[in-house]
Scaffold this active site. Structure first.
Site, PDB file in Angstrom:
ATOM      1  N   GLY A 350      10.508  20.742 -18.896  1.00 29.68           N
ATOM      2  CA  GLY A 350      11.646  20.214 -19.641  1.00 29.68           C
ATOM      3  C   GLY A 350      12.827  19.958 -18.715  1.00 29.68           C
ATOM      4  N   GLU A 374       1.699   5.510   5.904  1.00 33.34           N
ATOM      5  CA  GLU A 374       0.299   5.602   6.386  1.00 33.34           C
ATOM      6  C   GLU A 374      -0.604   4.667   5.587  1.00 33.34           C
ATOM      7  OE1 GLU A 374      -0.889   7.709   8.776  1.00 33.34           O
ATOM      8  OE2 GLU A 374       0.624   9.277   8.977  1.00 33.34           O
TER       9      GLU A 374
HETATM   10  P1  TGC Z   1      -8.301  -5.339  11.307  1.00 31.50           P
HETATM   11  O1  TGC Z   1      -8.723  -6.651  11.867  1.00 31.50           O
HETATM   12  O2  TGC Z   1      -8.935  -4.868  10.040  1.00 31.50           O
HETATM   13  O3  TGC Z   1      -8.502  -4.200  12.388  1.00 31.50           O
HETATM   14  C1  TGC Z   1      -8.098  -4.340  13.743  1.00 31.50           C
HETATM   15  C2  TGC Z   1      -8.979  -3.435  14.596  1.00 31.50           C
HETATM   16  O4  TGC Z   1      -8.745  -2.067  14.215  1.00 31.50           O
HETATM   17  C3  TGC Z   1      -9.980  -1.459  13.725  1.00 31.50           C
HETATM   18  N1  TGC Z   1      -9.577  -0.611  12.578  1.00 31.50           N
HETATM   19  C4  TGC Z   1      -9.528   0.733  12.645  1.00 31.50           C
HETATM   20  N2  TGC Z   1      -9.839   1.597  13.622  1.00 31.50           N
HETATM   21  C5  TGC Z   1      -9.665   2.913  13.376  1.00 31.50           C
HETATM   22  N3  TGC Z   1      -9.173   3.387  12.217  1.00 31.50           N
HETATM   23  C6  TGC Z   1      -8.833   2.562  11.215  1.00 31.50           C
HETATM   24  N4  TGC Z   1      -8.326   3.044  10.080  1.00 31.50           N
HETATM   25  C7  TGC Z   1      -9.019   1.159  11.397  1.00 31.50           C
HETATM   26  N5  TGC Z   1      -8.787   0.057  10.630  1.00 31.50           N
HETATM   27  C8  TGC Z   1      -9.136  -1.012  11.362  1.00 31.50           C
HETATM   28  C9  TGC Z   1     -10.834  -2.635  13.315  1.00 31.50           C
HETATM   29  O5  TGC Z   1     -12.207  -2.281  13.360  1.00 31.50           O
HETATM   30  C10 TGC Z   1     -10.468  -3.649  14.376  1.00 31.50           C
HETATM   31  O6  TGC Z   1     -11.115  -3.253  15.592  1.00 31.50           O
HETATM   32  P2  TGC Z   1     -11.616  -4.358  16.651  1.00 31.50           P
HETATM   33  O7  TGC Z   1     -12.364  -3.568  17.667  1.00 31.50           O
HETATM   34  O8  TGC Z   1     -12.467  -5.323  15.861  1.00 31.50           O
HETATM   35  O9  TGC Z   1     -10.383  -5.013  17.185  1.00 31.50           O
HETATM   36  O10 TGC Z   1      -6.713  -5.376  11.182  1.00 31.50           O
HETATM   37  P3  TGC Z   1      -5.775  -6.164  10.182  1.00 31.50           P
HETATM   38  O11 TGC Z   1      -4.675  -6.776  10.991  1.00 31.50           O
HETATM   39  O12 TGC Z   1      -6.579  -7.075   9.301  1.00 31.50           O
HETATM   40  O13 TGC Z   1      -5.117  -4.997   9.298  1.00 31.50           O
HETATM   41  C11 TGC Z   1      -5.888  -4.220   8.457  1.00 31.50           C
HETATM   42  C12 TGC Z   1      -5.039  -3.197   7.651  1.00 31.50           C
HETATM   43  C13 TGC Z   1      -4.148  -3.902   6.671  1.00 31.50           C
HETATM   44  C14 TGC Z   1      -6.024  -2.348   6.882  1.00 31.50           C
HETATM   45  C15 TGC Z   1      -4.242  -2.268   8.557  1.00 31.50           C
HETATM   46  O14 TGC Z   1      -3.444  -2.961   9.411  1.00 31.50           O
HETATM   47  C16 TGC Z   1      -3.478  -1.203   7.837  1.00 31.50           C
HETATM   48  O15 TGC Z   1      -4.015  -0.101   7.709  1.00 31.50           O
HETATM   49  N6  TGC Z   1      -2.203  -1.424   7.361  1.00 31.50           N
HETATM   50  C17 TGC Z   1      -1.342  -0.365   6.866  1.00 31.50           C
HETATM   51  C18 TGC Z   1      -0.311  -0.042   7.924  1.00 31.50           C
HETATM   52  C19 TGC Z   1      -0.031   1.426   8.032  1.00 31.50           C
HETATM   53  O16 TGC Z   1      -0.779   2.262   7.568  1.00 31.50           O
HETATM   54  N7  TGC Z   1       1.044   1.752   8.713  1.00 31.50           N
HETATM   55  C20 TGC Z   1       1.375   3.134   8.930  1.00 31.50           C
HETATM   56  C21 TGC Z   1       2.506   3.280   9.913  1.00 31.50           C
HETATM   57  S1  TGC Z   1       2.642   4.922  10.556  1.00 31.50           S
HETATM   58  C22 TGC Z   1       3.213   5.835   9.300  1.00 31.50           C
HETATM   59  O17 TGC Z   1       3.371   5.428   8.203  1.00 31.50           O
HETATM   60  C23 TGC Z   1       3.497   7.240   9.644  1.00 31.50           C
HETATM   61  S2  TGC Z   1       4.190   8.184   8.394  1.00 31.50           S
HETATM   62  C24 TGC Z   1       3.850   9.692   9.063  1.00 31.50           C
HETATM   63  C25 TGC Z   1       4.426  10.843   8.410  1.00 31.50           C
HETATM   64  O18 TGC Z   1       5.667  10.986   8.333  1.00 31.50           O
HETATM   65  O19 TGC Z   1       3.612  11.731   8.005  1.00 31.50           O
HETATM   66  P1  FAD Z   2       5.343  -3.857   2.779  1.00 33.95           P
HETATM   67  O1  FAD Z   2       4.239  -4.001   3.753  1.00 33.95           O
HETATM   68  O2  FAD Z   2       6.444  -4.874   2.820  1.00 33.95           O
HETATM   69  O3  FAD Z   2       4.706  -3.814   1.330  1.00 33.95           O
HETATM   70  C1  FAD Z   2       5.467  -4.082   0.135  1.00 33.95           C
HETATM   71  C2  FAD Z   2       4.464  -4.105  -1.036  1.00 33.95           C
HETATM   72  O4  FAD Z   2       3.545  -5.199  -0.840  1.00 33.95           O
HETATM   73  C3  FAD Z   2       3.602  -2.847  -1.116  1.00 33.95           C
HETATM   74  O5  FAD Z   2       3.425  -2.499  -2.458  1.00 33.95           O
HETATM   75  C4  FAD Z   2       2.275  -3.268  -0.505  1.00 33.95           C
HETATM   76  O6  FAD Z   2       1.175  -2.540  -1.019  1.00 33.95           O
HETATM   77  C5  FAD Z   2       2.210  -4.728  -0.934  1.00 33.95           C
HETATM   78  N1  FAD Z   2       1.340  -5.525  -0.049  1.00 33.95           N
HETATM   79  C6  FAD Z   2       1.494  -5.780   1.280  1.00 33.95           C
HETATM   80  N2  FAD Z   2       0.481  -6.525   1.737  1.00 33.95           N
HETATM   81  C7  FAD Z   2      -0.348  -6.752   0.677  1.00 33.95           C
HETATM   82  C8  FAD Z   2      -1.581  -7.444   0.517  1.00 33.95           C
HETATM   83  N3  FAD Z   2      -2.197  -8.040   1.540  1.00 33.95           N
HETATM   84  N4  FAD Z   2      -2.124  -7.471  -0.706  1.00 33.95           N
HETATM   85  C9  FAD Z   2      -1.530  -6.850  -1.759  1.00 33.95           C
HETATM   86  N5  FAD Z   2      -0.370  -6.194  -1.681  1.00 33.95           N
HETATM   87  C10 FAD Z   2       0.217  -6.127  -0.456  1.00 33.95           C
HETATM   88  N6  FAD Z   2       5.949   3.920  10.068  1.00 33.95           N
HETATM   89  C11 FAD Z   2       5.718   4.239  11.376  1.00 33.95           C
HETATM   90  O7  FAD Z   2       5.284   3.396  12.169  1.00 33.95           O
HETATM   91  N7  FAD Z   2       5.973   5.502  11.833  1.00 33.95           N
HETATM   92  C12 FAD Z   2       6.465   6.472  11.031  1.00 33.95           C
HETATM   93  O8  FAD Z   2       6.668   7.611  11.474  1.00 33.95           O
HETATM   94  C13 FAD Z   2       6.740   6.168   9.664  1.00 33.95           C
HETATM   95  N8  FAD Z   2       7.312   7.093   8.845  1.00 33.95           N
HETATM   96  C14 FAD Z   2       7.703   6.735   7.582  1.00 33.95           C
HETATM   97  C15 FAD Z   2       8.466   7.610   6.811  1.00 33.95           C
HETATM   98  C16 FAD Z   2       8.921   7.236   5.559  1.00 33.95           C
HETATM   99  C17 FAD Z   2       9.778   8.172   4.757  1.00 33.95           C
HETATM  100  C18 FAD Z   2       8.572   5.957   5.032  1.00 33.95           C
HETATM  101  C19 FAD Z   2       9.003   5.552   3.653  1.00 33.95           C
HETATM  102  C20 FAD Z   2       7.813   5.084   5.787  1.00 33.95           C
HETATM  103  C21 FAD Z   2       7.390   5.444   7.080  1.00 33.95           C
HETATM  104  N9  FAD Z   2       6.714   4.526   7.893  1.00 33.95           N
HETATM  105  C22 FAD Z   2       6.447   4.841   9.207  1.00 33.95           C
HETATM  106  C23 FAD Z   2       6.479   3.168   7.442  1.00 33.95           C
HETATM  107  C24 FAD Z   2       5.338   3.018   6.447  1.00 33.95           C
HETATM  108  O9  FAD Z   2       4.103   3.147   7.080  1.00 33.95           O
HETATM  109  C25 FAD Z   2       5.495   1.665   5.756  1.00 33.95           C
HETATM  110  O10 FAD Z   2       6.605   1.794   4.865  1.00 33.95           O
HETATM  111  C26 FAD Z   2       4.250   1.256   4.987  1.00 33.95           C
HETATM  112  O11 FAD Z   2       3.177   0.997   5.869  1.00 33.95           O
HETATM  113  C27 FAD Z   2       4.503   0.005   4.127  1.00 33.95           C
HETATM  114  O12 FAD Z   2       5.172  -0.988   4.833  1.00 33.95           O
HETATM  115  P2  FAD Z   2       6.499  -1.664   4.184  1.00 33.95           P
HETATM  116  O13 FAD Z   2       7.399  -0.575   3.759  1.00 33.95           O
HETATM  117  O14 FAD Z   2       7.006  -2.666   5.161  1.00 33.95           O
HETATM  118  O15 FAD Z   2       5.986  -2.399   2.873  1.00 33.95           O
END
Ligand code: TGC
Ligand code: FAD
Length: 395
Positions: A350, A374
């Site tokens: 609540g 992530e």
């Molecule tokens: P794509 O062509 O699919 O892949 C490029 C190359 O990477 C390989 N790959 C992976 N390898 C290991 N682990 C994975 N999860 C992998 N995913 C893909 C893939 O096999 C390929 O390898 P190669 O040898 O063929 O070159 O790449 P794309 O450009 O189409 O993107 C795919 C997508 C959208 C799934 C990827 O870019 C993605 O995961 N986007 C989300 C971005 C994200 O997660 N950002 C996180 C930033 S860090 C963060 O948020 C830290 S918060 C930490 C905290 O505070 O706890």
């Molecule tokens: P966007 O990519 O602009 O996405 C906006 C919306 O569009 C989302 O709902 C998404 O799902 C949607 N979208 C995007 N593409 C598509 C698609 N192809 N099809 C359908 N929907 C789509 N990053 C780091 O590198 N290092 C860090 O330490 C880190 N720490 C973080 C800590 C905090 C508190 C936060 C909030 C974020 C952090 N991030 C970090 C960044 C984080 O990984 C990004 O915020 C996240 O990956 C999403 O990117 P964006 O915020 O630019 O959203």
């Protein structure tokens, strides 16, 4: 605000403990005791003030929460992935920001240096990061490139004198304002994504703090700004090229999140269960009403399913058989159920549910970040979609 007493008891409806080794249980107990003693009493105050409890960096290092799967010779724990998962679960039971600090340090800073770095880089950085003497951060996301990091603009150019010049900006970077080093992903002159270690104090490198967050308020978030930063070439991570470098780190960190958010969910379940036995309305404890029991029964069901999924994923990780797509499914599922559990728990309290007297609202707000970073919830769904159909729906 008065310091909190933490009487958390872990739910284990399907005796998942029987699947754990003595070492797993010891690791879990040591982190749980730490959270009860050092995190629960202070975390609400830090979150309310939007302040990072800097003392946790050394404490987490001493406890072995930084790089638990990295070999001991580099200062890591030499533990398995289930121990690592349990650590993240217990830390996030305290607060997602505390788990974030450990996730970034271990999976996003130490892991790439260990996996892709030279022996000199391993020796120079890993022991200091493991002990908490240094804090690190991970720069992948940019202001205009979040879900699509492959389009990043940050770049390095060869300066011809044994150095490269780094330009660009990263946004939303956990730990940035307090970090001594940053593992940064940038394009080289061939356009290939490359990892480089940037050190605080390098000219042209700054880390402005991000203000105004309603989520992860006890975690420090900032930008990384690179204005012609001159960096020795030996700071480049030599053993990886391409987007698979940073994505490989994300797989490790996403695994930890899958466990971590179940810790937050367990804390909310525990709190709501206790409250439901004590809060009297219409002359009965609210836990005696069917609608409240439905919420609690569904919470423990989802927690139990996720505990089993995490354990199985941990076994696959230990055997080197887990796929990034399996990790995506676990991260997505865990974030979804944890978010729903926190919302239901908040309703069960609540009006008290919106106050800092209980941890629920803090967990709920934190999880809005965790379900986004992530890889967003929808990005992980598309990863599963592509894996099962073979069609890429991202582009
Ligand atoms: P794509 O062509 O699919 O892949 C490029 C190359 O990477 C390989 N790959 C992976 N390898 C290991 N682990 C994975 N999860 C992998 N995913 C893909 C893939 O096999 C390929 O390898 P190669 O040898 O063929 O070159 O790449 P794309 O450009 O189409 O993107 C795919 C997508 C959208 C799934 C990827 O870019 C993605 O995961 N986007 C989300 C971005 C994200 O997660 N950002 C996180 C930033 S860090 C963060 O948020 C830290 S918060 C930490 C905290 O505070 O706890
Ligand atoms: P966007 O990519 O602009 O996405 C906006 C919306 O569009 C989302 O709902 C998404 O799902 C949607 N979208 C995007 N593409 C598509 C698609 N192809 N099809 C359908 N929907 C789509 N990053 C780091 O590198 N290092 C860090 O330490 C880190 N720490 C973080 C800590 C905090 C508190 C936060 C909030 C974020 C952090 N991030 C970090 C960044 C984080 O990984 C990004 O915020 C996240 O990956 C999403 O990117 P964006 O915020 O630019 O959203």
């Amino acid at each position: 605000m008065a310091a909190k007493t933490d009487n958390f008891q872990s739910p284990d409806y399907f005796n998942v403990d029987e699947l754990l080794s003595e070492e797993h249980k010891l690791v879990r107990e040591s982190v749980r005791s730490y959270v009860k003693k050092e995190i629960s009493p202070i975390i609400e105050e830090y979150a309310q003030q939007a302040a990072f409890p800097q003392q946790i960096v050394k404490q987490l290092g001493d406890l072995g929460c930084f790089g638990p799967t990295i070999p001991e010779q580099y200062g890591g724990g030499g533990l398995d992935y289930i121990s690592y998962g349990l650590m993240m679960q217990e830390l996030e039971r305290g607060d997602s920001g505390v788990r974030s600090t450990a996730s970034v340090q271990g999976s996003l800073v130490m892991f790439p240096i260990y996996q892709y770095g030279s022996e000199e880089q391993r020796k120079k950085y890993l022991p200091k990061l493991a002990s908490g003497e240094w804090l690190g951060c991970f720069g992948l996301t940019e202001p205009d490139h979040g879900s699509d990091p492959g389009s990043m603009l940050t770049n390095i150019k060869d300066n011809g004198d044994g150095h490269v010049i780094l330009n660009g900006a990263k946004m939303w970077i956990s730990n940035a304002p307090f970090a001594q080093i940053a593992v940064v992903w940038a394009r080289d002159e061939e356009g290939i994504v490359t990892g480089i270690i940037v050190e605080r104090g390098m000219e042209g490198f700054s880390t402005p703090t991000t203000h105004g967050k309603w989520s992860l308020r006890a975690s420090a978030t900032g930008e990384l700004v690179f204005d012609n930063v001159k960096i020795p070439k030996e700071n480049i991570l030599p053993n990886v090229r391409g987007l698979k470098g940073p994505l490989g780190c994300l797989t490790k960190a996403r695994y930890g999140i899958a466990w971590g958010v179940i810790g937050a969910a367990m804390d909310c379940y525990h709190t709501a269960l206790q409250y439901s036995k004590e809060r009297i309305q219409f002359d009965k404890p609210i836990g005696a009403f069917q609608l409240q029991q439905k919420k609690l029964a569904e919470m423990i069901t989802e927690i139990t399913k996720a505990q089993l999924l995490n354990w199985r994923l941990g076994v696959l990780m230990n055997d080197g058989k887990a796929t990034p797509q399996q990790v995506s499914m676990a991260k997505r599922n865990a974030c979804e159920i944890a978010t729903n559990i926190c919302r239901d728990a908040r309703q069960m309290l609540g009006g008290m549910g919106i106050t800092g007297e209980y941890p629920i609202m803090r967990h709920m707000m934190n999880l809005e970040s965790v379900i986004t970073y992530e890889g967003t919830h929808d990005i992980h769904l598309l990863i599963t979609g592509m894996d099962i159909t073979g069609f890429n729906a991202f582009k």
